[in-house]
Design an enzyme around this catalytic site. Structure first.
Site: not given
Length: 604
Positions: A290, A306, A436
């Site tokens: 993105v 985003k 993440d």
């Protein structure tokens, strides 16, 4: 000789990718039957698509970077409510934002800070800083930064396959040049009498890899950004330095490619919902799939939008398969890593990350879970500006946690403690984790001592039985209980029960090393105790004798756990880790109670 062997493997891998291009391309199949003209045109368009000169068809050359204003303002028409760009919009220039800023009675140079007005959770307007700059005066070392280039995202299968082939060919050529240099001038000296790196891992090749990933974007770039948070004991220094460029962000998607995505996802009148939109992406928020753009809604709220690159979701399968084939054919990945299982899990995770409707639900869930936890904040989702490929949230400020390493020790200890507290709570209290660990997903706002959390595409839940046994294994590692480690590892699926003693010993010792921060009361100094290098010394033994891949849950979980440890190492934090673990363990409710640890094992 080893360099030539590695080069030979790489060339073999490139030939495999070339074969894959052949099998996936109908043009090549037609060329085999004599239609060479179609092949030539398709190859030309694919190549020029990759460098941003065409858009699926031949056209005239244009400037690489748009001359239009970065920030576009929108005015409502009186006759129908539709919106258009204001004719007097101008780009933000240094004269607009360059002014001294006072922070804690000290003047910060206008060249190192940029104001960001943020509407906070109570509706008040605050002045913060962009995510890529600190909110206090810091001594910042000079680092190499890459200027974002405007390039189309290669979105067709042939264009992306060509991109991988082009990258591999460049690496091969770089290895030939480096090998030739070493033959003529000798192997360059290394620090600390370390063995010289392979010619494939030269600094020139490392930078070529980083730039190639930035051009490809998508799943390929995501892999590079994950590697960029490792330390030198796991990833060679030249690769880390180059991947730092990757983490700064990929190339800029041109407006001609961005606007159709906005039209398709939010409707042709999406401008009517905004007061302004910044076409220049936020560098610190760039990730593999993105670009994140700043905008302002009609009611004055600054938001982060985003926007997914076109073709990324459809390219995951081919991207990862091309990487897998190359790694398999070149034998760059040991068999003990069970690459096929890792690839399967990666495909599933990345496919989920590309669905922003799922991410929006995860972000809202995290916002509820952490609403009563001091020191953390999750920005709210703006539903009317979100879709499957666009996610809009309120804009927040802060610096990525790796930049906190330049602050005072008390702050570094505080941030390290909060990162470990969050990780333990996610797994053992919520059983729902954002997996993440990219530095840019954790933005520290020093004035409020708050870690702002973003990017929940990799969030997932974990089964209760798995979490039960994993907590028992963590306690066994912390208490140096060999039998407990082996028993829980078998129950979880890390071991089969048929491993030789040498594998069991290495597995247990690795568990004890990872458990060191939780082994003793008092503060644990992460920087003076290099966990990653100690574990990597046992890696060869475990890779050689491992009989089974780890359970699927372990890939995302261990990525997050290692990220939390690496953050503390990067910060040089000292944290009372055992205290945090016992706070969780003593309140945890197990579904069953196997007696694998003595009751005294929980004593502090």
């Amino acid at each position: 000789m080893s360099s030539w062997k590695q080069l030979s493997r790489l060339v073999d891998g490139l030939s495999l990718v070339a074969k894959e291009i052949y099998h996936q391309s109908p043009e090549l199949q037609r060329a085999r039957n004599g239609d060479l003209e179609a092949l030539g045109k398709k190859a030309l368009v694919a190549a020029t698509d990759l460098v941003g000169l065409t858009s699926g068809k031949l056209r005239n050359l244009s400037n690489r970077r748009s001359k239009e204003p970065s920030v576009v303002f929108f005015d409502d028409k009186d006759d129908g409510g539709s919106s258009k760009a204001d004719d007097v919009s101008v780009p933000i220039t240094p004269e607009v934002v360059a002014k001294p800023t006072i922070v804690d009675s000290k003047i910060v140079s206008s060249e190192s800070i940029e104001e960001v007005r943020v509407v906070d959770r109570d509706g008040e307007t605050k002045v913060g800083v962009r995510a890529e700059v600190a909110s206090t005066p810091l001594e910042v070392a000079t680092v190499k930064r890459r200027r974002h280039r405007e390039r189309k995202v290669p979105s067709t299968p042939m264009a992306r396959a060509y991109g991988f082939f082009n990258l591999g060919a460049g690496l091969a050529w770089g290895a030939v040049k480096e090998s030739t240099y070493r033959l003529v001038n000798g192997t360059p000296p290394t620090q600390g009498n370390k063995p010289a790196l392979s010619s494939i891992l030269s600094e020139e090749n490392a930078e070529r890899l980083a730039l190639g990933l930035c051009e490809m974007r998508g799943a390929a770039l995501k892999v590079g950004q994950m590697l960029s948070i490792q330390d030198e004991s796991l990833v060679p220094a030249p690769i880390l330095n180059a991947l730092e460029l990757v983490r700064q962000g990929a190339d800029v998607m041109p407006r001609s490619q961005l606007n159709p995505v906005l039209d398709a996802e939010l409707g042709p009148n999406w401008q009517s919902k905004l007061a302004s939109f910044d076409y220049e992406p936020l560098a610190a928020a760039s990730i593999g799939q993105v670009r994140v753009h700043r905008a302002v809604t009609k009611d004055g709220l600054e938001v982060a939008m985003k926007i997914q690159y076109p073709g990324v979701a459809n390219s995951i399968e081919s991207d990862i398969e091309n990487v897998r084939r190359l790694l398999n054919y070149t034998n760059l990945i040991p068999k003990g890593l069970f690459l096929d299982r890792a690839v399967k899990v990666a495909k599933e995770e990345l496919a989920r990350e590309c669905d922003y409707e799922i991410e929006a639900v995860s972000q809202k869930h995290f916002r509820d879970l952490l609403s009563d936890t001091p020191g953390f904040y999750v920005p709210r989702v703006i539903d009317e500006l979100s879709s499957k490929k666009i996610l809009t949230t309120e804009l927040i400020s802060g610096v990525p946690i790796d930049k906190v390493a330049s602050l005072d020790q008390e702050t570094r200890d505080y941030v390290g403690r909060k990162m470990l507290e969050l990780t333990l709570k996610e797994l053992f209290v919520f059983r729902f984790m954002q997996t993440d660990p990219n530095w840019g997903n954790f933005l520290y706002d020093e004035p409020t001592k708050t870690i702002n959390l973003i990017d929940f595409g990799a969030a997932r839940d974990y089964p209760k039985k798995f979490v039960d046994d994993y907590l028992r294994m963590v306690m066994a590692c912390a208490n140096k209980d060999s039998k407990g480690v082996i028993e829980m590892s078998r129950r979880l699926g890390f071991l089969t029960g048929d491993e030789p003693d040498v594998m069991l010993d290495a597995h247990v010792q690795a568990g004890f090393i990872v458990g060191l921060p939780f082994a003793e009361p008092g503060g644990y100094a992460f920087r003076t105790n290099n966990i990653t290098s100690s574990v990597s010394n046992l890696g060869a033994t475990m890779l050689k004798h491992r009989l089974t891949p780890p359970p699927d849950e372990a890939y995302s979980l261990h990525r997050k756990l290692s990220g939390a440890f690496l953050a503390c190492i990067k910060l040089g934090a000292t944290v009372r880790c055992r205290e945090l673990l016992l706070q969780v363990y003593e309140k945890y409710q197990f579904d069953d109670e196997p007696q694998v640890m003595a009751s005294s094992s929980v004593s502090s």
